[in-house]
Motif scaffolding. Structure first.
Motif, PDB file in Angstrom:
ATOM      1  N   ALA B 352      14.040  -7.786  -7.802  1.00 17.48           N
ATOM      2  CA  ALA B 352      13.626  -6.260  -8.059  1.00 17.48           C
ATOM      3  C   ALA B 352      11.510  -6.272  -7.869  1.00 17.48           C
ATOM      4  CB  ALA B 352      13.827  -6.157  -9.378  1.00 17.48           C
ATOM      5  N   MET B 353      11.016  -7.062  -8.409  1.00 18.79           N
ATOM      6  CA  MET B 353       9.761  -7.464  -7.712  1.00 18.79           C
ATOM      7  C   MET B 353       9.720  -7.138  -6.322  1.00 18.79           C
ATOM      8  SD  MET B 353       6.836  -7.352  -9.859  1.00 18.79           S
ATOM      9  CE  MET B 353       6.597  -8.307 -10.692  1.00 18.79           C
ATOM     10  N   LEU B 354      10.339  -8.059  -5.383  1.00 20.87           N
ATOM     11  CA  LEU B 354      10.398  -8.345  -3.555  1.00 20.87           C
ATOM     12  C   LEU B 354      10.212  -6.965  -3.240  1.00 20.87           C
ATOM     13  CD1 LEU B 354       9.255  -9.968  -1.709  1.00 20.87           C
ATOM     14  CD2 LEU B 354      11.912 -10.161  -0.997  1.00 20.87           C
ATOM     15  N   LEU B 355      11.149  -6.112  -3.667  1.00 27.11           N
ATOM     16  CA  LEU B 355      11.992  -4.715  -3.275  1.00 27.11           C
ATOM     17  C   LEU B 355      11.518  -3.759  -3.029  1.00 27.11           C
ATOM     18  CD1 LEU B 355      15.936  -5.267  -3.179  1.00 27.11           C
ATOM     19  CD2 LEU B 355      14.311  -5.278  -1.291  1.00 27.11           C
ATOM     20  N   ILE B 356      10.370  -3.449  -5.157  1.00 23.51           N
ATOM     21  CA  ILE B 356       9.774  -2.665  -5.798  1.00 23.51           C
ATOM     22  C   ILE B 356       8.350  -2.485  -4.934  1.00 23.51           C
ATOM     23  CG2 ILE B 356       9.441  -1.242  -6.947  1.00 23.51           C
ATOM     24  CD1 ILE B 356      12.255  -1.769  -8.392  1.00 23.51           C
ATOM     25  N   GLU B 357       8.325  -3.772  -5.181  1.00 26.21           N
ATOM     26  CA  GLU B 357       6.384  -3.722  -5.791  1.00 26.21           C
ATOM     27  C   GLU B 357       6.276  -4.689  -4.269  1.00 26.21           C
ATOM     28  OE1 GLU B 357       4.586  -3.076  -8.177  1.00 26.21           O
ATOM     29  OE2 GLU B 357       6.087  -2.617  -9.467  1.00 26.21           O
ATOM     30  N   GLY B 358       7.122  -5.519  -3.699  1.00 26.77           N
ATOM     31  CA  GLY B 358       6.502  -6.030  -2.648  1.00 26.77           C
ATOM     32  C   GLY B 358       6.601  -5.294  -1.228  1.00 26.77           C
ATOM     33  N   LEU B 359       8.034  -4.535  -0.592  1.00 27.61           N
ATOM     34  CA  LEU B 359       8.164  -4.720   0.208  1.00 27.61           C
ATOM     35  C   LEU B 359       8.255  -2.519   0.301  1.00 27.61           C
ATOM     36  CD1 LEU B 359      10.774  -6.408   1.804  1.00 27.61           C
ATOM     37  CD2 LEU B 359       8.330  -6.887   2.164  1.00 27.61           C
ATOM     38  N   GLY B 360       7.886  -2.185  -1.232  1.00 25.49           N
ATOM     39  CA  GLY B 360       7.968  -0.789  -1.549  1.00 25.49           C
ATOM     40  C   GLY B 360       6.573  -0.109  -1.326  1.00 25.49           C
ATOM     41  N   PRO B 361       5.817  -0.618  -0.565  1.00 27.75           N
ATOM     42  CA  PRO B 361       4.576   0.664  -0.151  1.00 27.75           C
ATOM     43  C   PRO B 361       5.177   0.716   1.362  1.00 27.75           C
ATOM     44  CG  PRO B 361       3.688  -1.662  -1.524  1.00 27.75           C
ATOM     45  CD  PRO B 361       5.247  -1.427  -1.519  1.00 27.75           C
ATOM     46  N   LEU B 362       5.463  -0.774   2.455  1.00 28.24           N
ATOM     47  CA  LEU B 362       5.727  -0.275   3.134  1.00 28.24           C
ATOM     48  C   LEU B 362       7.176   0.722   3.181  1.00 28.24           C
ATOM     49  CD1 LEU B 362       5.292  -1.683   6.545  1.00 28.24           C
ATOM     50  CD2 LEU B 362       7.252  -2.851   5.731  1.00 28.24           C
ATOM     51  N   VAL B 363       8.223   0.601   2.559  1.00 28.19           N
ATOM     52  CA  VAL B 363       9.045   2.073   2.488  1.00 28.19           C
ATOM     53  C   VAL B 363       8.463   3.246   2.669  1.00 28.19           C
ATOM     54  CG1 VAL B 363      11.674   2.330   1.731  1.00 28.19           C
ATOM     55  CG2 VAL B 363      10.944   0.061   1.746  1.00 28.19           C
ATOM     56  N   GLU B 364       7.572   2.778   1.393  1.00 30.89           N
ATOM     57  CA  GLU B 364       7.604   4.235   1.297  1.00 30.89           C
ATOM     58  C   GLU B 364       6.498   4.969   2.522  1.00 30.89           C
ATOM     59  OE1 GLU B 364       6.053   5.091  -2.828  1.00 30.89           O
ATOM     60  OE2 GLU B 364       5.076   6.818  -2.226  1.00 30.89           O
ATOM     61  N   LEU B 365       5.617   4.197   3.076  1.00 30.55           N
ATOM     62  CA  LEU B 365       4.565   4.894   4.110  1.00 30.55           C
ATOM     63  C   LEU B 365       5.411   5.002   5.238  1.00 30.55           C
ATOM     64  CD1 LEU B 365       1.958   4.957   4.339  1.00 30.55           C
ATOM     65  CD2 LEU B 365       1.965   1.907   5.662  1.00 30.55           C
ATOM     66  N   LEU B 366       6.267   3.881   5.338  1.00 36.37           N
ATOM     67  CA  LEU B 366       7.154   3.960   6.669  1.00 36.37           C
ATOM     68  C   LEU B 366       8.350   5.344   6.432  1.00 36.37           C
ATOM     69  CD1 LEU B 366       8.992   1.163   7.671  1.00 36.37           C
ATOM     70  CD2 LEU B 366       8.107   2.948   9.348  1.00 36.37           C
ATOM     71  N   GLY B 367       8.990   6.240   5.476  1.00 37.57           N
ATOM     72  CA  GLY B 367       9.262   7.218   5.086  1.00 37.57           C
ATOM     73  C   GLY B 367       8.161   8.005   4.879  1.00 37.57           C
ATOM     74  N   TYR B 368       6.586   8.399   4.839  1.00 39.06           N
ATOM     75  CA  TYR B 368       5.965   9.437   5.025  1.00 39.06           C
ATOM     76  C   TYR B 368       5.649   9.783   6.571  1.00 39.06           C
ATOM     77  CZ  TYR B 368       4.969   9.101   0.076  1.00 39.06           C
ATOM     78  OH  TYR B 368       4.243   9.122  -1.471  1.00 39.06           O
ATOM     79  N   ALA B 369       5.679   8.074   7.330  1.00 38.64           N
ATOM     80  CA  ALA B 369       5.227   8.456   8.548  1.00 38.64           C
ATOM     81  C   ALA B 369       6.673   9.716   9.957  1.00 38.64           C
ATOM     82  CB  ALA B 369       5.086   7.124   9.179  1.00 38.64           C
ATOM     83  N   VAL B 370       7.807   8.829   9.192  1.00 46.06           N
ATOM     84  CA  VAL B 370       9.203   9.047   9.573  1.00 46.06           C
ATOM     85  C   VAL B 370       9.860  11.304   9.096  1.00 46.06           C
ATOM     86  CG1 VAL B 370      10.794   8.843   9.958  1.00 46.06           C
ATOM     87  CG2 VAL B 370       9.897   6.775   9.870  1.00 46.06           C
ATOM     88  N   MET B 371       8.967  10.721   8.202  1.00 44.76           N
ATOM     89  CA  MET B 371       9.112  12.524   7.765  1.00 44.76           C
ATOM     90  C   MET B 371       8.135  13.076   8.249  1.00 44.76           C
ATOM     91  SD  MET B 371      11.790  12.594   6.317  1.00 44.76           S
ATOM     92  CE  MET B 371      12.373  14.167   5.585  1.00 44.76           C
ATOM     93  N   THR B 372       7.326  12.694   9.299  1.00 43.30           N
ATOM     94  CA  THR B 372       5.830  13.557   9.548  1.00 43.30           C
ATOM     95  C   THR B 372       6.785  14.187  10.954  1.00 43.30           C
ATOM     96  OG1 THR B 372       4.604  12.746   7.426  1.00 43.30           O
ATOM     97  CG2 THR B 372       3.819  13.958   9.316  1.00 43.30           C
ATOM     98  N   ALA B 373       6.684  13.213  11.316  1.00 44.46           N
ATOM     99  CA  ALA B 373       6.880  13.411  12.723  1.00 44.46           C
ATOM    100  C   ALA B 373       8.528  13.459  13.009  1.00 44.46           C
ATOM    101  CB  ALA B 373       7.443  11.589  12.963  1.00 44.46           C
ATOM    102  N   LEU B 374      10.035  13.612  12.147  1.00 43.36           N
ATOM    103  CA  LEU B 374      10.882  14.080  12.268  1.00 43.36           C
ATOM    104  C   LEU B 374      10.313  16.150  12.873  1.00 43.36           C
ATOM    105  CD1 LEU B 374      13.326  12.290  10.677  1.00 43.36           C
ATOM    106  CD2 LEU B 374      12.804  12.194  12.694  1.00 43.36           C
ATOM    107  N   ILE B 375       9.356  16.140  11.169  1.00 41.19           N
ATOM    108  CA  ILE B 375       9.307  17.332  10.451  1.00 41.19           C
ATOM    109  C   ILE B 375       8.066  18.071  12.158  1.00 41.19           C
ATOM    110  CG2 ILE B 375       6.851  17.404   9.465  1.00 41.19           C
ATOM    111  CD1 ILE B 375       9.690  19.714   9.004  1.00 41.19           C
TER     112      ILE B 375
END
Lengths: 356, 472
Positions: B352-375
């Motif tokens: 949980a720590m790895l997925l939420i705190e460790g990799l979470g920021p990367l996933v969230e950042l990618l989320g923002y970037a991909v969604m912005t690109a798609l729009i």
């Protein structure tokens, strides 16, 4: 994909997002609601205390007073207040407040609380029943004590000790040894406020006849219970035990010289825990003949043995600061010199603090 | 609008699964925390009844590592000297400060050189001197060469005489009864090897002569949002993980350790940035893999107040460092992941720590970037974009609200309605830039760890929130 609200991913995202927002709103409302409730209940509590405290003080002092009806919202704050006051009262005042509590319905309330499932209610109920000290509540409290769950079972044990310490002591020790959930300091406090004659017998018997586990759990309790024959008991433990932990705990409490020969023998024990306790004991019960033994222990491989030996040596009767300076010159072991320096510096610092 | 490419579809489902997964994990943790808080808060109403352990608490050595703390150290030590506890010593370790930390201590407490037979149980940098105070016999000051925070704490461990060690930051303020509270698990359960308390933000609070006189919220929005972040971190996370004996961090700002266990584990690691998390994980590893029973506890009502950064530069440095420390610790103790003996630590907390705190920021950042690109490329509709934003912000808001709810249920630390209003507003404001910034910094931290870049400890500019008067 994602061009209409009918898309499954989109629907899921929107659904989860909206649910989270709705939950957020509900929790924010709950926070505000709880704050309002907390303010109201604090005011209610304060009003109850303001109303009932003067009455209870009057009753405790022996004045006549007419008890008003206890309102439903006042019950728990008043029982808490009553418990608090009873903690500091003894004798007639305690009995008068008991009678008053019964008159206004606190006894019945305590019984009701004792049978509730919540821990807080049971602890409060048990505490009150302990003050009322009615034999009729014995079996329900005994049952409560034997349940696993620290706060409530300890509160029940305390109530039992208040009702009849002599009868309760045996089962309290039995419960303590049977389960590991009662911390020794808490049981120690329980014993400290109980009549010593009631606990000395059961404690001594279980200590001498018990298995190693029982002994290890009971030994720390000795300092809370004024056992009349404690010295001979400790002497016997030091003379007969083999277990390092039992030996060290027992030696730390030794006060008389009866076991001196054994302490001297144990100063050479293989376990540093035992050697350290022996060094400490020699400082209390040893004689001038033990100085060389303590000097040897100051060169021990274990820091704590060295430290305790130096403390004992410096603290021995008729040992002056000049003697220590002299001794320091004679000691060849570097570790012994260092530890002696430290203990002497501690003494000097303590003297300065005292003078200041 | 064209059909979404397969990779974008896959990424979209990944983000979706990530947000839903996080919410589920936190929901479960919140439920556990809620149960634990409910039980304890009911017992707190009985505080008026006699304490069962008064005067029977075990001795504690309070270790305060200090580096360039001349402005706050005297006040900190004074605050520690006033703690309500029957048997304690304070060991301040000056870790080769470049300022006048030791001089201030000497002057304020009348320190004298002391000949201590110092035990080198744990290896530490060379000592320059040991001092004691005749006025305060429980105060010991060690002056040593600079070796970092962990080295300083280890030096204190070597000099300590008590069975329990409480590590506190030099700029922290302990509430008077915090030590009594945090030691309780050691009294109640002999298997307890470490215990943490809650760290709260002191910015805005009124602190005088080392006493917390009045709780308030900071006027700076950066600090206000951090109050909320800390509430979330301690209430949602730690209270929830503790009953599972799977707490992965005992905060370096306020934690108590059994001395024998700490020494057996080798003390604090000097080559890790997140030394507090690394040690906590090492303790889990040491006990779990050897099949030894133990407990790492958390007492939420034991509180320590600390100053939060109010500048973006310091906050950035802190967050990248924390992220590196977290990943470093998880990597160092990767053996715990899904180890048959690792229990809840290896099967729940670490992943949980790895997925939420460790990799979470990367996933969230990618989320923002991909969604912005798609729009931007007109691959998704605005309602779809809105739905994902709703999901991201909604989940963040819900976690904050849950933390506030726990706070209100159990502690009610912030007494005035204005405080509640500010914190509720901070929940919303956090999502308007702050959250995205911290996600970016944490992603930078992740890449720094991946590329093995060195991390410097940032200099914290003290704001003087601890007293009403000017600083010395």
């Amino acid at each position: 994909m994602f061009d209409s609200i009918s898309d499954p991913a989109l629907r899921l995202a929107a659904g989860v997002g909206l649910t989270a927002l709705a939950l957020t709103g509900m929790m924010a409302l709950a926070v505000v609601g709880m704050r309002v409730h907390a303010v109201r209940s604090r005011r209610r509590h304060e009003r109850a205390v303001q109303r009932w405290r003067p009455l209870m003080v009057q009753v405790a002092a022996g004045d006549d007073c007419t008890a008003p009806r206890l309102q439903r919202g006042e019950q728990v704050p008043v029982l808490l207040l009553w418990n608090q006051m009873q903690e500091s009262l003894r004798g007639a005042a305690h009995l008068r407040l008991n009678e008053f509590g019964e008159r206004i319905g606190l006894y019945a309330l305590a019984q009701r609380l004792e049978s509730q499932p919540t821990v807080a209610a049971r602890v409060l109920g048990d505490a009150a029943l302990g003050h009322f000290a009615k034999v009729a509540d014995w079996s329900r409290l005994d049952q409560g004590m034997h349940e696993v769950g620290t706060p409530a079972s300890l509160a029940a044990a305390r109530a039992l000790m208040r009702i009849d310490a002599a009868s309760a002591a045996e089962s309290v020790f039995e419960r303590y040894l049977k389960h590991s959930d009662w911390p020794a300091p808490r049981v120690g406090t329980l014993l400290r406020e109980s009549p010593h004659e009631a606990i000395a017998g059961p404690l001594t018997r279980r200590l001498m006849d018990g298995k190693l586990y029982d002994r290890l759990r009971l030994l720390p309790l000795l300092r809370f219970a004024e056992v009349p024959n404690i010295h001979s008991l400790l002497d016997r433990l030091v003379q007969t035990s083999q277990e390092p932990q039992v030996l060290s705990i027992a030696m730390r409490q030794l006060q008389g010289p009866a076991a001196l020969a054994d302490v001297r023998r144990l100063a050479g024990h293989t376990d540093p825990l035992v050697r350290s306790a022996a060094a400490q004991a020699l400082g209390r019960i040893g004689t001038a003949a033990d100085q060389n033994r303590l000097i040897d222990l100051m060169g021990d491989a274990n820091w704590w043995v060295r430290y305790r030996a130096a403390q004992s040596l410096v603290g021995m009767p008729r040992v002056e600061a000049d003697d220590m300076v002299q001794l320091r010159r004679l000691v060849s072991d570097r570790y012994a010199r260092d530890i002696l320096d430290q203990v002497m510096a501690e003494r000097s610092l303590a003297a300065q603090a005292l003078a200041a | 609008m064209t059909t979404l490419p397969l990779w974008a579809q896959a990424l979209t489902w990944l983000f979706l699964a990530y947000f839903v997964g996080i919410n589920l994990v936190y929901l479960v943790l919140n439920l556990i925390a809620l149960r634990s808080v409910h039980r304890d808060s009911a017992l707190r109403t009985l505080a008026a009844l006699p304490a069962y352990t008064a005067g029977l608490e075990p001795g504690v050595s309070i270790c305060i590592p200090a580096y360039n703390e001349e402005a706050t150290i005297a006040e900190s030590v004074r605050s520690m000297l006033q703690i309500d506890y029957p048997d304690f010593e304070i060991i301040v370790v000056n870790d080769g400060s470049k300022d006048r930390t030791v001089d201030v201590l000497k002057r304020e407490f009348g320190l004298q050189p002391f000949q201590q037979a110092y035990r080198r149980t744990l290896p530490v940098k060379p000592l320059r001197g040991i001092y004691r105070s005749p006025q305060h016999p429980q105060l010991l000051v060690i002056d040593k060469d600079n070796g970092g925070r962990s080295d300083a704490v280890n030096a204190a461990v070597n000099a300590s005489r008590n069975g329990l060690l409480c590590v506190v930051d030099a700029d922290s303020v302990l509430e008077r009864d915090s030590l009594k509270r945090v030691v309780r698990p050691f009294i109640e359960d002999p298997l307890t090897v470490a215990c943490g308390g809650t760290v709260r933000i002191s910015n805005g609070c009124h602190i005088s002569r080392g006493y917390l006189e009045r709780v308030d919220v900071a006027s700076n929005w950066l600090a206000r949002i951090q109050i909320l972040e800390y509430l979330r971190g301690f209430h949602n996370g730690r209270i929830g993980w503790a009953p599972l004996n799977a707490l992965l961090i005992i905060s370096g700002a306020f934690g108590v350790f059994r001395r024998t266990t700490l020494v057996e584990a080798g003390g604090f690691s000097v080559d890790t940035i997140g030394e507090d998390m690394e040690l906590t994980m090492r303790l889990h590893r040491m006990h779990r893999l050897a099949g030894r029973a133990y407990r790492i506890a958390f007492v939420p009502e034991a509180v320590c107040w600390t100053e939060a950064p109010e500048s973006l530069a310091v906050l950035r440095s802190q967050r990248t460092r924390w992220q590196r420390g977290l990943l470093e610790s998880l990597w160092k103790h990767r053996i715990l992941f899904f180890h048959p003996k690792a229990g809840a630590v290896g099967w729940l907390a670490c992943p949980a720590m790895l997925l939420i705190e460790g990799l979470g920021p990367l996933v969230e950042l990618l989320g923002y970037a991909v969604m912005t690109a798609l729009i931007v490329f007109d691959l998704v509709s605005w309602p779809a974009f809105g739905a994902f934003l709703l999901l991201a912000f909604g989940s963040g808001l819900m976690l904050s609200a849950a933390a506030l709810l726990l706070e209100e249920m159990a502690f009610r630390t912030y007494p005035r309605p204005r405080h509640l209003a500010v914190l509720l507003l901070a929940m919303v404001v956090e999502n308007l830039g702050y959250r995205q910034l911290t996600v970016w910094w944490r992603t930078v931290g992740l890449f720094k760890w991946l590329t093995g870049q060195k991390q410097r400890w940032g200099e914290m500019h003290r704001l003087g929130v601890r007293g009403t008067g000017p600083r010395p």
